[in-house]
Design an enzyme around this catalytic site. Structure first.
Site, short mmCIF file in Angstrom:
data_model
loop_
_atom_site.label_atom_id
_atom_site.label_comp_id
_atom_site.label_asym_id
_atom_site.label_seq_id
_atom_site.Cartn_x
_atom_site.Cartn_y
_atom_site.Cartn_z
N GLY A 1 20.78 -66.24 -21.58
CA GLY A 1 21.07 -67.58 -22.09
C GLY A 1 22.06 -67.54 -23.23
O GLY A 1 22.48 -66.47 -23.69
N SER A 2 22.46 -68.72 -23.71
CA SER A 2 23.50 -68.80 -24.73
C SER A 2 23.03 -68.24 -26.07
O SER A 2 23.83 -67.62 -26.80
CB SER A 2 23.98 -70.25 -24.88
OG SER A 2 22.90 -71.10 -25.19
N GLU B 1 12.56 -62.24 -16.80
CA GLU B 1 12.24 -62.33 -18.24
C GLU B 1 10.75 -62.08 -18.47
O GLU B 1 10.37 -61.36 -19.40
CB GLU B 1 12.64 -63.72 -18.75
CG GLU B 1 14.15 -63.94 -18.75
CD GLU B 1 14.59 -65.37 -19.00
OE1 GLU B 1 15.78 -65.58 -19.22
OE2 GLU B 1 13.74 -66.28 -18.96
#
Ligand code: 5RP
Length: 226
Positions: free
Chosen positions: A36-37, A110
């Site tokens: 993710g960012s 994850e």
């Protein structure tokens, strides 16, 4: 908050996570890395200390590419005995540090990597904090042939599943984003979704929440443990 301000907070918390794990790094240490960012900023900061540890296990092809671009060794989880820590972002966090993840569709890997790490550190900006999980649609990874059958079972649990069109996970599966759920009991819902045949995994991290939450705010990074 503007998106530029939010991005600045993501940079801040990514850098803080590297400062936090610095003391754990040794020549043979392997670090678990999310997707993710926010995690991208963690990866960029981690690159500056890459001489201090052996390598990483990554939760997505996207993160692996970024890590390798920095010259960081990416190992297969099967080839690693121990992960000293797992660091990742989240889409929502409640007061018990339970999470919704999977906005990027990587929550299955994850969850696997988080479960193998000695410590799970979640890094977010303050916009991710919520009193009750569920405003962010809950991602559920499904085996493609079971998608409609799983969707009907989720309707039975009170959710509105929407197929994420054109999206294929790194595991070759599809995603249902479940809208309209006020998740008062994340552990029970996580278990109920896990019990639906055809579900690979869901984005609730209620049974095993992170051990530490770092929250970026305009006045600095706050630390929370349950
Ligand atoms: C990916 C995730 C991400 O951690 C989550 O979507 C948060 O992403 P971002 O840091 O870009 O807001 O779970 O599957």
């Amino acid at each position: 908050m503007t998106s530029a301000n939010q991005d600045a907070l993501k940079v801040q918390v990514g850098q803080q996570a590297v400062k936090y794990i610095d003391k754990l790094l040794t020549k043979d240490a392997v670090v678990g890395v999310g997707t993710g960012s926010t995690t991208n900023h963690f990866i960029d900061a981690l690159a500056r200390v890459k001489h201090k540890f052996d390598g990483v296990v990554s939760s997505s092809e996207a993160s692996s590419q970024r890590l390798q671009g920095h010259g960081i060794q990416v190992f297969e989880l099967n080839d690693v005995n121990e992960l000293i820590v797992y660091v990742d972002g989240a889409d929502e966090v409640n007061n018990q540090l339970q999470l919704i993840k999977g906005g990027g569709g990587a929550h299955t890997r994850e969850k696997i990597i988080a479960s193998c790490a000695k410590e799970f550190i979640c890094i977010v900006d303050q916009s991710k904090l919520v009193p009750c999980l569920g405003e962010f649609p809950l991602p559920v990874e499904v085996i493609p042939m079971a998608r409609s059958a799983v969707a009907r079972r989720i309707v039975g649990l009170g959710g509105k599943p929407i197929y994420r069109p054109g999206f294929v996970t790194d595991n070759g599966n599809q995603i249902l984003d479940v809208h309209g759920m006020q998740i008062d009991d994340p552990v029970s819902l996580e278990r109920a979704l896990n019990n639906i045949v055809g579900v690979v995994s869901n984005g609730l991290f209620g049974i095993s929440p992170p051990s530490l939450l770092l929250i970026a705010t305009p006045t600095g990074v706050e630390t929370r443990r349950v």
